[in-house]
Design a protein around this motif. Structure first.
Motif, PDB file in Angstrom:
ATOM      1  N   MET A 142      -6.335-115.601 -43.383  1.00 17.67           N
ATOM      2  CA  MET A 142      -6.756-115.683 -44.777  1.00 17.67           C
ATOM      3  C   MET A 142      -7.214-114.333 -45.336  1.00 17.67           C
ATOM      4  SD  MET A 142     -10.536-117.490 -44.503  1.00 17.67           S
ATOM      5  CE  MET A 142     -10.977-117.107 -46.185  1.00 17.67           C
ATOM      6  N   PHE A 143      -7.314-113.334 -44.467  1.00 21.54           N
ATOM      7  CA  PHE A 143      -7.840-112.050 -44.913  1.00 21.54           C
ATOM      8  C   PHE A 143      -6.721-111.091 -45.290  1.00 21.54           C
ATOM      9  CE2 PHE A 143     -11.333-113.840 -42.402  1.00 21.54           C
ATOM     10  CZ  PHE A 143     -12.342-113.771 -43.343  1.00 21.54           C
ATOM     11  N   ASN A 144      -5.913-111.527 -46.246  1.00 21.30           N
ATOM     12  CA  ASN A 144      -4.889-110.667 -46.819  1.00 21.30           C
ATOM     13  C   ASN A 144      -4.531-111.191 -48.202  1.00 21.30           C
ATOM     14  OD1 ASN A 144      -2.408-112.560 -46.611  1.00 21.30           O
ATOM     15  ND2 ASN A 144      -3.260-112.589 -44.552  1.00 21.30           N
ATOM     16  N   GLY A 145      -3.941-110.337 -49.021  1.00 23.91           N
ATOM     17  CA  GLY A 145      -3.515-110.775 -50.345  1.00 23.91           C
ATOM     18  C   GLY A 145      -4.642-110.781 -51.350  1.00 23.91           C
ATOM     19  N   LEU A 146      -4.749-111.871 -52.087  1.00 24.41           N
ATOM     20  CA  LEU A 146      -5.744-111.999 -53.159  1.00 24.41           C
ATOM     21  C   LEU A 146      -6.800-113.027 -52.787  1.00 24.41           C
ATOM     22  CD1 LEU A 146      -6.706-111.376 -56.090  1.00 24.41           C
ATOM     23  CD2 LEU A 146      -5.336-113.358 -56.803  1.00 24.41           C
ATOM     24  N   SER A 147      -8.052-112.586 -52.722  1.00 35.15           N
ATOM     25  CA  SER A 147      -9.182-113.497 -52.562  1.00 35.15           C
ATOM     26  C   SER A 147      -9.902-113.559 -53.902  1.00 35.15           C
ATOM     27  CB  SER A 147     -10.131-113.009 -51.460  1.00 35.15           C
ATOM     28  OG  SER A 147     -11.161-113.945 -51.221  1.00 35.15           O
ATOM     29  N   ALA A 148      -9.808-114.698 -54.573  1.00 36.29           N
ATOM     30  CA  ALA A 148     -10.318-114.852 -55.934  1.00 36.29           C
ATOM     31  C   ALA A 148     -11.759-115.348 -55.922  1.00 36.29           C
ATOM     32  CB  ALA A 148      -9.443-115.835 -56.707  1.00 36.29           C
ATOM     33  N   PHE A 149     -12.608-114.690 -56.687  1.00 28.58           N
ATOM     34  CA  PHE A 149     -14.034-115.000 -56.721  1.00 28.58           C
ATOM     35  C   PHE A 149     -14.414-115.611 -58.073  1.00 28.58           C
ATOM     36  CE2 PHE A 149     -13.922-112.701 -52.953  1.00 28.58           C
ATOM     37  CZ  PHE A 149     -15.165-112.702 -52.319  1.00 28.58           C
ATOM     38  N   PRO A 150     -14.547-116.933 -58.143  1.00 27.59           N
ATOM     39  CA  PRO A 150     -14.858-117.572 -59.414  1.00 27.59           C
ATOM     40  C   PRO A 150     -16.342-117.532 -59.754  1.00 27.59           C
ATOM     41  CG  PRO A 150     -14.678-119.235 -57.722  1.00 27.59           C
ATOM     42  CD  PRO A 150     -14.334-117.921 -57.066  1.00 27.59           C
ATOM     43  N   LEU A 151     -16.628-117.684 -61.021  1.00 28.36           N
ATOM     44  CA  LEU A 151     -17.992-117.921 -61.489  1.00 28.36           C
ATOM     45  C   LEU A 151     -18.524-119.230 -60.919  1.00 28.36           C
ATOM     46  CD1 LEU A 151     -17.353-117.250 -65.267  1.00 28.36           C
ATOM     47  CD2 LEU A 151     -18.935-115.893 -63.881  1.00 28.36           C
ATOM     48  N   THR A 152     -19.845-119.341 -60.877  1.00 26.50           N
ATOM     49  CA  THR A 152     -20.491-120.648 -60.742  1.00 26.50           C
ATOM     50  C   THR A 152     -21.135-120.930 -62.091  1.00 26.50           C
ATOM     51  OG1 THR A 152     -20.995-120.235 -58.409  1.00 26.50           O
ATOM     52  CG2 THR A 152     -22.149-122.054 -59.475  1.00 26.50           C
ATOM     53  N   ILE A 159      -5.938-124.093 -49.691  1.00 26.64           N
ATOM     54  CA  ILE A 159      -6.396-122.712 -49.798  1.00 26.64           C
ATOM     55  C   ILE A 159      -7.746-122.556 -49.104  1.00 26.64           C
ATOM     56  CG2 ILE A 159      -7.103-120.886 -51.386  1.00 26.64           C
ATOM     57  CD1 ILE A 159      -5.124-122.085 -53.395  1.00 26.64           C
ATOM     58  N   PRO A 160      -7.887-121.607 -48.176  1.00 27.98           N
ATOM     59  CA  PRO A 160      -9.159-121.438 -47.461  1.00 27.98           C
ATOM     60  C   PRO A 160     -10.261-120.925 -48.378  1.00 27.98           C
ATOM     61  CG  PRO A 160      -7.631-119.685 -46.884  1.00 27.98           C
ATOM     62  CD  PRO A 160      -6.855-120.662 -47.709  1.00 27.98           C
ATOM     63  N   VAL A 161     -11.464-121.384 -48.113  1.00 28.07           N
ATOM     64  CA  VAL A 161     -12.638-121.011 -48.912  1.00 28.07           C
ATOM     65  C   VAL A 161     -13.587-120.184 -48.057  1.00 28.07           C
ATOM     66  CG1 VAL A 161     -14.680-121.873 -50.130  1.00 28.07           C
ATOM     67  CG2 VAL A 161     -12.475-123.022 -50.417  1.00 28.07           C
ATOM     68  N   MET A 162     -13.994-119.055 -48.587  1.00 28.65           N
ATOM     69  CA  MET A 162     -15.029-118.239 -47.971  1.00 28.65           C
ATOM     70  C   MET A 162     -16.317-118.444 -48.746  1.00 28.65           C
ATOM     71  SD  MET A 162     -14.995-114.159 -47.070  1.00 28.65           S
ATOM     72  CE  MET A 162     -14.675-113.646 -48.759  1.00 28.65           C
ATOM     73  N   ALA A 163     -17.425-118.630 -48.031  1.00 31.41           N
ATOM     74  CA  ALA A 163     -18.698-118.966 -48.660  1.00 31.41           C
ATOM     75  C   ALA A 163     -19.689-117.830 -48.517  1.00 31.41           C
ATOM     76  CB  ALA A 163     -19.278-120.229 -48.029  1.00 31.41           C
ATOM     77  N   GLY A 164     -20.298-117.423 -49.622  1.00 35.43           N
ATOM     78  CA  GLY A 164     -21.354-116.427 -49.579  1.00 35.43           C
ATOM     79  C   GLY A 164     -22.629-117.008 -49.002  1.00 35.43           C
ATOM     80  N   ILE A 165     -23.246-116.278 -48.056  1.00 35.81           N
ATOM     81  CA  ILE A 165     -24.460-116.782 -47.388  1.00 35.81           C
ATOM     82  C   ILE A 165     -25.581-115.754 -47.440  1.00 35.81           C
ATOM     83  CG2 ILE A 165     -23.211-118.356 -45.870  1.00 35.81           C
ATOM     84  CD1 ILE A 165     -23.545-116.218 -43.632  1.00 35.81           C
ATOM     85  N   GLY A 166     -25.533-114.805 -48.347  1.00 33.52           N
ATOM     86  CA  GLY A 166     -26.559-113.782 -48.410  1.00 33.52           C
ATOM     87  C   GLY A 166     -27.919-114.331 -48.792  1.00 33.52           C
TER      88      GLY A 166
END
Length: 295
Positions: free
Chosen positions: A1-11, A69-76
């Motif tokens: 999943m770490f190639n191409g376009l990773s799209a970051f939507p608003l919440t 489509i795989p989802v990456m989750a922010g955990i900061g």
């Protein structure tokens, strides 16, 4: 999943918290466009402004509506303990990967940042992306620190800020970093105005704010670079120069939030207070620009 376009939507937000209906619509737009991955709860997703329960719910919705489509989750978060709680929640929700920035209140040392990634990488069962975002975190990664962290288990990608604008300097910057990290760890460009330059310089993917709202345009630029058509990628980026100027002036999240409101993808206001999108005159100028760019 770490190639191409990773799209970051608003919440998108409302007075009660995340606007789940609007968020789902944004995810469905990304799914229909067939982006390569979705980055939920990145900086564009306002992760720092949400509580643990809200963040867990947002990831659940993203996974449920992302289809294949795989989802990456922010955990900061500011403490390792909280980061580990968020990582557990995201994995239970079905996230395919995690995104971690070294968020802090007290300034962090390099050793403290290393220990953060060491602690988290040892406890998770999905890939982890290192989020290098000095404008927000006020922490400056060195390439040597990236190299140390990249040796840890489960580290899969590094999300770097913008590269030098000069194409040759950009290639040299990516080459220096690539020599210090394992081959299985990808390098992804963020900072949308320099995305084409970064992709053409050797970055494997674009972590994109633009892609979260305008996936077709972001995909066109990404695919051009992936196919070796550097000139077309730069041409598409140059066409968006007025938008990049607004990103630089106001911050990308404010501009994208205003665009989402203008286009009916989110109700105004959609940013968490005290953040504000754009004022009336700025919104009018943005509306004209969106029409000109056919976005």
């Amino acid at each position: 999943m770490f190639n191409g376009l990773s799209a970051f939507p608003l919440t998108p937000m409302n007075m009660k918290g995340p606007n789940e209906t609007s968020f789902v619509r944004l995810i469905e737009r990304l799914t229909e466009a067939e982006v390569d991955s979705i980055g939920a709860l990145g900086s564009t997703g306002s992760y720092a402004y949400l509580n643990r329960a809200e963040r867990a719910q947002i990831i659940q919705l993203a996974v449920q509506h992302a289809g294949p489509i795989p989802v990456m989750a922010g955990i900061g978060a500011t403490s390792t303990r909280e980061v580990l709680h968020l990582a557990e929640d995201a994995q239970q929700a079905g996230a395919s990967a995690l995104l971690l920035a070294p968020v802090s209140y007290q300034p962090l040392t390099s050793e403290e940042v290393y220990e953060l990634y060491r602690s988290v990488s040892a406890e998770i069962s999905v890939p982890l992306c290192v989020y290098d975002n000095p404008r927000t975190t006020r922490f400056e990664f060195t390439d040597e620190l990236h190299g140390r962290i990249a040796q840890l288990p489960n580290i899969a990608s590094i999300k770097i800020p913008g590269v030098p604008a000069d194409p040759q300097a950009a290639k040299e910057r990516i080459s220096r970093l690539r020599k210090l990290i394992p081959s299985h760890v990808s390098i992804g460009i963020s900072g949308d105005p320099l995305a084409a330059t970064g992709l053409n310089a050797g970055c494997e993917l674009w972590y994109s704010v633009l892609g979260g709202l305008f996936p077709e345009m972001a995909l066109a630029l990404t695919r051009a670079a992936q196919s070796g058509n550097a000139a077309l990628a730069e041409q598409l980026s140059m066409r968006l120069s007025p938008l990049w100027a607004l990103f630089n002036q106001h911050g990308s999240v404010r501009v994208v939030a205003a665009a989402a409101e203008l286009l009916g993808h989110a109700s105004a206001p959609c940013l968490p207070a005290p953040l504000q999108a754009l004022n009336a005159a700025e919104r009018a100028a943005l509306a004209t620009l969106l029409d000109e760019l056919a976005l």
